[in-house]
Scaffold this motif. Structure first.
Motif, mmCIF file in Angstrom:
data_model
loop_
_atom_site.group_PDB
_atom_site.id
_atom_site.type_symbol
_atom_site.label_atom_id
_atom_site.label_comp_id
_atom_site.label_asym_id
_atom_site.label_seq_id
_atom_site.Cartn_x
_atom_site.Cartn_y
_atom_site.Cartn_z
ATOM 1 N N LEU A 254 0.823 -1.219 0.000
ATOM 2 C CA LEU A 254 0.000 0.000 0.000
ATOM 3 C C LEU A 254 0.854 1.265 0.000
ATOM 4 O O LEU A 254 0.383 2.336 -0.361
ATOM 5 C CB LEU A 254 -0.936 -0.011 1.212
ATOM 6 C CG LEU A 254 -2.224 -0.802 1.004
ATOM 7 C CD1 LEU A 254 -2.848 -1.195 2.346
ATOM 8 C CD2 LEU A 254 -3.237 -0.001 0.180
ATOM 9 N N VAL A 326 -6.183 0.140 -5.877
ATOM 10 C CA VAL A 326 -5.878 1.208 -4.915
ATOM 11 C C VAL A 326 -4.415 1.628 -5.059
ATOM 12 O O VAL A 326 -4.087 2.822 -5.052
ATOM 13 C CB VAL A 326 -6.190 0.741 -3.472
ATOM 14 C CG1 VAL A 326 -5.708 1.769 -2.452
ATOM 15 C CG2 VAL A 326 -7.688 0.493 -3.313
ATOM 16 N N GLY A 329 -3.861 3.780 -8.056
ATOM 17 C CA GLY A 329 -4.276 5.153 -7.733
ATOM 18 C C GLY A 329 -3.204 5.884 -6.941
ATOM 19 O O GLY A 329 -2.891 7.052 -7.211
ATOM 20 N N ASP A 330 -2.618 5.195 -5.975
ATOM 21 C CA ASP A 330 -1.570 5.808 -5.143
ATOM 22 C C ASP A 330 -0.341 6.160 -5.985
ATOM 23 O O ASP A 330 0.304 7.193 -5.768
ATOM 24 C CB ASP A 330 -1.196 4.828 -4.021
ATOM 25 C CG ASP A 330 -0.459 5.508 -2.876
ATOM 26 O OD1 ASP A 330 -0.894 6.603 -2.455
ATOM 27 O OD2 ASP A 330 0.565 4.957 -2.426
ATOM 28 N N PRO A 373 -8.974 3.668 -11.510
ATOM 29 C CA PRO A 373 -8.277 4.871 -11.019
ATOM 30 C C PRO A 373 -7.568 5.620 -12.142
ATOM 31 O O PRO A 373 -7.551 6.858 -12.152
ATOM 32 C CB PRO A 373 -7.265 4.308 -10.002
ATOM 33 C CG PRO A 373 -7.164 2.851 -10.293
ATOM 34 C CD PRO A 373 -8.484 2.449 -10.865
ATOM 35 N N THR A 424 -5.318 8.792 -1.075
ATOM 36 C CA THR A 424 -5.262 7.378 -0.681
ATOM 37 C C THR A 424 -5.330 7.266 0.829
ATOM 38 O O THR A 424 -4.640 8.008 1.535
ATOM 39 C CB THR A 424 -3.925 6.724 -1.127
ATOM 40 O OG1 THR A 424 -3.729 6.977 -2.505
ATOM 41 C CG2 THR A 424 -3.929 5.221 -0.884
ATOM 42 N N ASN A 425 -6.143 6.365 1.299
ATOM 43 C CA ASN A 425 -6.128 5.971 2.714
ATOM 44 C C ASN A 425 -5.495 4.592 2.788
ATOM 45 O O ASN A 425 -6.078 3.605 2.340
ATOM 46 C CB ASN A 425 -7.559 5.951 3.264
ATOM 47 C CG ASN A 425 -7.620 5.395 4.686
ATOM 48 O OD1 ASN A 425 -6.581 5.172 5.328
ATOM 49 N ND2 ASN A 425 -8.831 5.161 5.167
ATOM 50 N N ARG A 426 -4.294 4.527 3.354
ATOM 51 C CA ARG A 426 -3.564 3.257 3.398
ATOM 52 C C ARG A 426 -3.916 2.408 4.617
ATOM 53 O O ARG A 426 -3.370 1.308 4.759
ATOM 54 C CB ARG A 426 -2.064 3.540 3.409
ATOM 55 C CG ARG A 426 -1.561 4.134 2.107
ATOM 56 C CD ARG A 426 -0.138 4.616 2.271
ATOM 57 N NE ARG A 426 0.468 4.943 0.989
ATOM 58 C CZ ARG A 426 1.569 5.680 0.861
ATOM 59 N NH1 ARG A 426 2.174 6.153 1.930
ATOM 60 N NH2 ARG A 426 2.073 5.913 -0.331
ATOM 61 N N GLU A 489 -8.612 1.526 3.298
ATOM 62 C CA GLU A 489 -7.833 1.062 2.140
ATOM 63 C C GLU A 489 -8.509 1.455 0.832
ATOM 64 O O GLU A 489 -9.033 0.628 0.087
ATOM 65 C CB GLU A 489 -7.626 -0.451 2.196
ATOM 66 C CG GLU A 489 -6.726 -0.857 3.349
ATOM 67 C CD GLU A 489 -6.424 -2.344 3.356
ATOM 68 O OE1 GLU A 489 -5.450 -2.739 4.026
ATOM 69 O OE2 GLU A 489 -7.140 -3.128 2.700
ATOM 70 N N SER A 490 -8.475 2.741 0.573
ATOM 71 C CA SER A 490 -9.198 3.251 -0.598
ATOM 72 C C SER A 490 -8.393 4.325 -1.306
ATOM 73 O O SER A 490 -7.460 4.899 -0.732
ATOM 74 C CB SER A 490 -10.531 3.859 -0.161
ATOM 75 O OG SER A 490 -10.280 4.997 0.661
ATOM 76 N N TRP A 491 -8.779 4.552 -2.530
ATOM 77 C CA TRP A 491 -8.270 5.704 -3.305
ATOM 78 C C TRP A 491 -9.489 6.466 -3.781
ATOM 79 O O TRP A 491 -10.394 5.878 -4.392
ATOM 80 C CB TRP A 491 -7.454 5.199 -4.501
ATOM 81 C CG TRP A 491 -6.933 6.280 -5.402
ATOM 82 C CD1 TRP A 491 -5.760 6.971 -5.252
ATOM 83 C CD2 TRP A 491 -7.533 6.789 -6.605
ATOM 84 N NE1 TRP A 491 -5.606 7.867 -6.283
ATOM 85 C CE2 TRP A 491 -6.678 7.782 -7.126
ATOM 86 C CE3 TRP A 491 -8.718 6.506 -7.296
ATOM 87 C CZ2 TRP A 491 -6.959 8.486 -8.302
ATOM 88 C CZ3 TRP A 491 -9.015 7.220 -8.466
ATOM 89 C CH2 TRP A 491 -8.123 8.191 -8.956
#
Ligand SMILES: O=[N+]([O-])c1ccc(O[C@@H]2O[C@@H](CO)[C@H](O)[C@H]2O)cc1
Length: 500
Positions: A254, A326, A329-330, A373, A424-426, A489-491
């Motif tokens: 991530l 995800v 996206g990151d 993404p 991003t939320n890792r 755990e999102s983008w």
């Protein structure tokens, strides 16, 4: 508390739209039964699949690199121009595949033209050199009246193609590369080839090969040596990086965007050191012309010593999971954050081979998870990249040390004030983020997100296409304070406005 701070005056640089490029290599089924399949029910009069071209349009690809990759280092471009019935198959040593030469330079460049995509060509500096490179450049860009330009005209194409972007070989630091060279050999050859190519067409942009990855033993020294020979000749240095989840280490995976940023900053530092030494005002930019999630070490095993194959074999057809989307996206956040130096990006590759688009021969085409993404960012990231200040907790990772739990990039269109914010939320918890915009007015109108889950790769059209963007958790505006919520755990791609 996590905060993101933005101001429209704090711009990094305009986003070079070529950062949303991709890559078509003669490898496996990228070309044959990928972009090109004459018998297919959607094939156009040139044999190219309309279903794939439509998905490429939806993906928002601005630029395509061609014809390789490792393939280019043993490619004889002259074998793939002229009447198709006269073209002979050849054994490509990079992938040990019989290349039928049905698609060559003209077919590819005309496809790009029809689809409104800028081409990026690579020359062979493995088995060949200056002569083949200047011949190909003249074939593509020369005016009537000289040998290679006249050959193009005889082959039915009068107008020069005007190809601007040229790669001086591919991954020449890699021992696997046909005609692999050390940094001194390659640096001298790249400088000499680049100089000769500019004599043919001074308007081109040239890319020197950087390292195949930051993990190469020669990383750093390679960039320094190569640029010491060709700093004044080239415009860009290439970067390649592939990321994968290894041994169930989700946290490190991530954090791939942070690893990519470190890599970019190290290559920029290496290039600027040469510039400083030369007292040069010129700045070399980055052509990140291969990047993606690729299960290179965990799945590719066994495919390294391939038997000779023909008829578009299935090679490195990675199937992606939601988590992979995800991470893609990151990685885009990392590229956009470095818009002052990253001029070109290529998601490697476009179809079937580690690709956002998959096909079946004589069958459907579909979007993998990683499609979403990329397509969303390519659509929304317009105008200038902003400096984004993220204040977030860190998390420990095995491979990359402490990394931020939240990463972000933003763009604003100077004409309209349209804002795009990618976050991003890792972490495995929902995150609440305060969006600060001191001295500016901001509004978030909505957004969409890709969510990781704990399912494995989504194999086949139905499983892959059951995945897509979902609505972002709604943003709230209260007393001038904007609060965003990020799913675990999102983008997320938010859109709105930002004006001073
Ligand atoms: O790190 N490695 O071991 C490694 C090995 C091969 C490799 O090849 C690159 O990736 C291939 C697929 O896009 C392209 O043809 C080539 O340029 C890129 C990286």
């Amino acid at each position: 508390m996590t905060t993101i701070t933005l101001h429209p005056d704090f711009r990094v640089a305009p986003v070079d739209r070529r950062v949303f490029g991709s890559f078509v290599e003669h490898l496996g089924r990228c070309v044959y039964t990928g972009v090109y399949e004459p018998g297919h029910e959607t094939a156009d009069e040139h044999g190219f699949r309309r279903d794939v071209a439509d998905l490429t349009k939806e993906l928002g690809v601005t630029m395509l690199r061609y014809p390789g990759g490792n393939f280019v280092s043993n490619y004889t471009w002259e074998d793939a121009v002229g009447p198709v019935e006269d073209r002979k198959p050849f054994l490509d040593l990079a992938w040990r595949t019989v290349e039928p030469n049905l698609v060559g330079t003209d077919e590819f460049l005309q496809y790009c033209e029809r689809e409104g995509i800028e081409p990026m060509m690579a020359v062979n500096l493995g088995t060949r050199g200056i002569d083949a490179a200047i011949g190909l450049l003249e074939y593509c860009n020369g005016e009537a009246g000289t040998k290679w330009a006249d050959m193009r005209i005889a082959n039915g194409r009068v107008e020069p193609y005007g190809v601007k972007l040229w790669c001086l070989g591919n991954e020449m630091d890699g021992p696997w590369q046909i005609g692999h060279k050390d940094a001194h050999e390659y640096g001298k050859l790249a400088a000499a080839t680049g100089r000769a190519m500019r004599q043919v067409d001074p308007s081109i942009e040239l890319v020197a090969c950087g390292s195949s990855s930051m993990m190469m033993d020669t990383f750093g020294e390679w960039e320094r040596t190569v640029l010491s020979y060709c700093y004044d000749v080239v415009d860009h240095i290439s970067m390649h990086a592939y990321y994968e989840e290894m041994d169930g280490d989700r946290g490190s995976f991530l954090a791939s965007g942070t690893a990519m940023s470190t890599f970019i900053e190290r290559v920029v530092a290496s290039a600027d050191a040469i510039g400083a030494q030369k007292r040069s005002d010129k700045r070399i930019s980055i052509s990140f012309d291969e990047w993606n999630v690729w299960y290179l070490f965990s799945r590719f095993e066994g495919e390294t010593n391939l038997p000779v194959q023909r008829d578009a074999p299935r090679i490195i057809e990675d199937v992606y999971s939601a988590l992979d989307a995800v991470v893609v996206g990151d990685l885009i956040i990392s590229l956009l954050s470095h818009s002052d130096r990253v001029a070109v990006g290529c998601l490697a590759q476009l179809v079937n081979v580690i690709a956002p688009i998959m096909t079946e021969p004589d069958g459907p085409a579909w979007r993998q998870t990683t499609f979403h993404p990329f397509a969303t960012a390519a659509r929304l990231a317009q105008g200038d990249a902003l400096q984004v200040k993220v204040d977030a907790a860190t998390m420990a990772t095995a491979k990359h040390g402490d990394v931020p739990t939240v990463t972000a990039a933003a763009t604003v269109d100077p004409e309209t004030g349209a804002l795009a914010l990618f976050v991003t939320n890792r972490t495995s918890e929902e995150q609440v983020v305060t969006l600060r915009h001191p001295g500016a007015t901001a509004r978030i109108d909505g957004g969409s997100a890709v969510l990781a889950d704990h399912e494995g790769p989504r194999e086949g059209k139905d499983a892959a296409e059951s995945y897509g963007m979902v609505d972002a958790l709604p943003a709230t505006h209260e007393d001038g304070t904007i609060t965003l919520r990020l799913a675990p755990e999102s983008w997320t791609a938010f859109h709105g406005t930002l004006e001073s």
